[in-house]
Design an enzyme around this catalytic site. Sequence first.
Site, PDB file in Angstrom:
ATOM      1  N   ASN A  11      24.926 -33.754 -40.840  1.00  0.00           N
ATOM      2  CA  ASN A  11      24.502 -34.618 -39.864  1.00  0.00           C
ATOM      3  C   ASN A  11      24.355 -36.188 -40.427  1.00  0.00           C
ATOM      4  O   ASN A  11      23.630 -36.454 -41.113  1.00  0.00           O
ATOM      5  CB  ASN A  11      23.143 -34.222 -39.462  1.00  0.00           C
ATOM      6  CG  ASN A  11      22.350 -34.961 -38.479  1.00  0.00           C
ATOM      7  OD1 ASN A  11      22.925 -35.974 -37.797  1.00  0.00           O
ATOM      8  ND2 ASN A  11      20.962 -34.834 -38.441  1.00  0.00           N
ATOM      9  N   LYS A  13      23.471 -38.586 -38.685  1.00  0.00           N
ATOM     10  CA  LYS A  13      22.277 -39.487 -38.105  1.00  0.00           C
ATOM     11  C   LYS A  13      22.871 -40.849 -37.637  1.00  0.00           C
ATOM     12  O   LYS A  13      23.632 -40.843 -36.838  1.00  0.00           O
ATOM     13  CB  LYS A  13      20.978 -39.527 -39.025  1.00  0.00           C
ATOM     14  CG  LYS A  13      20.599 -38.066 -39.609  1.00  0.00           C
ATOM     15  CD  LYS A  13      19.409 -38.228 -40.412  1.00  0.00           C
ATOM     16  CE  LYS A  13      19.222 -36.904 -40.717  1.00  0.00           C
ATOM     17  NZ  LYS A  13      17.748 -36.618 -41.363  1.00  0.00           N
ATOM     18  N   HIS A  98      15.889 -31.796 -33.356  1.00  0.00           N
ATOM     19  CA  HIS A  98      15.796 -32.243 -34.440  1.00  0.00           C
ATOM     20  C   HIS A  98      14.199 -33.022 -34.773  1.00  0.00           C
ATOM     21  O   HIS A  98      14.021 -33.769 -33.693  1.00  0.00           O
ATOM     22  CB  HIS A  98      16.859 -33.181 -35.053  1.00  0.00           C
ATOM     23  CG  HIS A  98      16.919 -33.611 -36.261  1.00  0.00           C
ATOM     24  ND1 HIS A  98      15.992 -34.430 -36.934  1.00  0.00           N
ATOM     25  CD2 HIS A  98      17.677 -33.230 -37.495  1.00  0.00           C
ATOM     26  CE1 HIS A  98      16.517 -34.553 -38.278  1.00  0.00           C
ATOM     27  NE2 HIS A  98      17.332 -33.745 -38.435  1.00  0.00           N
ATOM     28  N   GLU A 100      13.386 -35.633 -36.199  1.00  0.00           N
ATOM     29  CA  GLU A 100      13.723 -36.995 -35.633  1.00  0.00           C
ATOM     30  C   GLU A 100      13.251 -37.358 -34.274  1.00  0.00           C
ATOM     31  O   GLU A 100      12.965 -38.247 -33.578  1.00  0.00           O
ATOM     32  CB  GLU A 100      14.697 -37.537 -36.371  1.00  0.00           C
ATOM     33  CG  GLU A 100      14.451 -37.925 -38.093  1.00  0.00           C
ATOM     34  CD  GLU A 100      15.578 -37.725 -38.733  1.00  0.00           C
ATOM     35  OE1 GLU A 100      16.863 -37.841 -38.093  1.00  0.00           O
ATOM     36  OE2 GLU A 100      15.396 -37.439 -39.919  1.00  0.00           O
ATOM     37  N   GLU A 170      14.268 -26.442 -40.840  1.00  0.00           N
ATOM     38  CA  GLU A 170      14.201 -27.834 -41.848  1.00  0.00           C
ATOM     39  C   GLU A 170      12.820 -28.069 -41.713  1.00  0.00           C
ATOM     40  O   GLU A 170      12.255 -28.701 -40.942  1.00  0.00           O
ATOM     41  CB  GLU A 170      15.033 -28.843 -40.884  1.00  0.00           C
ATOM     42  CG  GLU A 170      16.190 -28.942 -40.815  1.00  0.00           C
ATOM     43  CD  GLU A 170      17.309 -30.172 -40.549  1.00  0.00           C
ATOM     44  OE1 GLU A 170      17.727 -30.476 -41.480  1.00  0.00           O
ATOM     45  OE2 GLU A 170      16.782 -31.037 -39.566  1.00  0.00           O
ATOM     46  N   GLY A 176      14.923 -35.910 -46.238  1.00  0.00           N
ATOM     47  CA  GLY A 176      14.800 -37.240 -46.686  1.00  0.00           C
ATOM     48  C   GLY A 176      13.962 -37.554 -47.829  1.00  0.00           C
ATOM     49  O   GLY A 176      13.932 -38.662 -48.405  1.00  0.00           O
ATOM     50  N   SER A 217      17.051 -32.236 -47.838  1.00  0.00           N
ATOM     51  CA  SER A 217      17.295 -32.734 -49.197  1.00  0.00           C
ATOM     52  C   SER A 217      18.298 -31.773 -49.764  1.00  0.00           C
ATOM     53  O   SER A 217      18.139 -31.567 -51.140  1.00  0.00           O
ATOM     54  CB  SER A 217      15.846 -32.676 -50.128  1.00  0.00           C
ATOM     55  OG  SER A 217      15.036 -33.682 -49.574  1.00  0.00           O
TER      56      SER A 217
END
Length: 263
Positions: A11, A13, A98, A100, A170, A176, A217
């Site tokens: 991904n 992003k 997701h 985000e 996730e 991250g 990660s």
Amino acid sequence: MKIKKPIIIGNWKLNGNKATIYNVLHSLIHFLKEKIIDNTIVIIPPSIYLDYTHQLIHNTKIFLGGQNIDINLQGAFTGDISLVMLKDVGVHYVLLGHSERRTYHQENNLLIAKKFKLVKDLCCIPILCIGENKEEKDHDQTKCILSKQLNIILDICGENAFDNAIIAYEPVWSIGTGNIPNPNYIQKIHEYIKQYIQIKTQKKDKILNISIIYGGSVNQHNIQNILQEKDVDGVLVGGGCLKYHTFSQIIQLASSIKKYNFN
Ligand code: 13P
């Protein structure tokens, strides 16, 4: 389209431009040509580069994914992108839910479930992201959060919802941050997700086909330990897929895991 494990999804992003995309993909395609790699590999670029990416990966072993879709297929919805458009430029997989999108765009479980149904109805493969944040983990609410995120999909799409779909576990606190859960923890959660769906749908035999991948990660140093776990069917990679060297190592190491040879 058959999903082949280990599933490796990158991904991108909100990263990259034409030059970096060309460089990464040019090397990756060359790398894959030389290898006997037969598992599902998906690249998910920013939507503005979907068409460009598709032109580069056309007739290769890499599939194309979209990062998001609007709930509408067409009409007066300025700034949005529809699944029909994504399909038109070669998309087969769509990332949904997701963290985000949940955090920065207030996407809730109901909206995500409706999008999930749309993706299935139009014969694409949804990649549903679920996971707890740090606070929820600390309060021991992980299973409760995950079951809520799954329930609504089952309610709206029925007991076959996860056939030919991918669930990406996730944990938000791992995305991250470099904080990766212990592989035992990942295994326990994946097992829980499988059992939960199994109980909810009462379809034991079908559940064996479910695909659950891990994201957060992932890199070339931890990929093997993660994939060794019984119920981990692949990975969703963020930062680790932006550079050719890291991503190709991840793909190479994943394909060397023995358990997948039996799928
Ligand atoms: P990182 O691999 O950068 O932690 O991102 C994971 C992710 O969010 C993939 O969708």
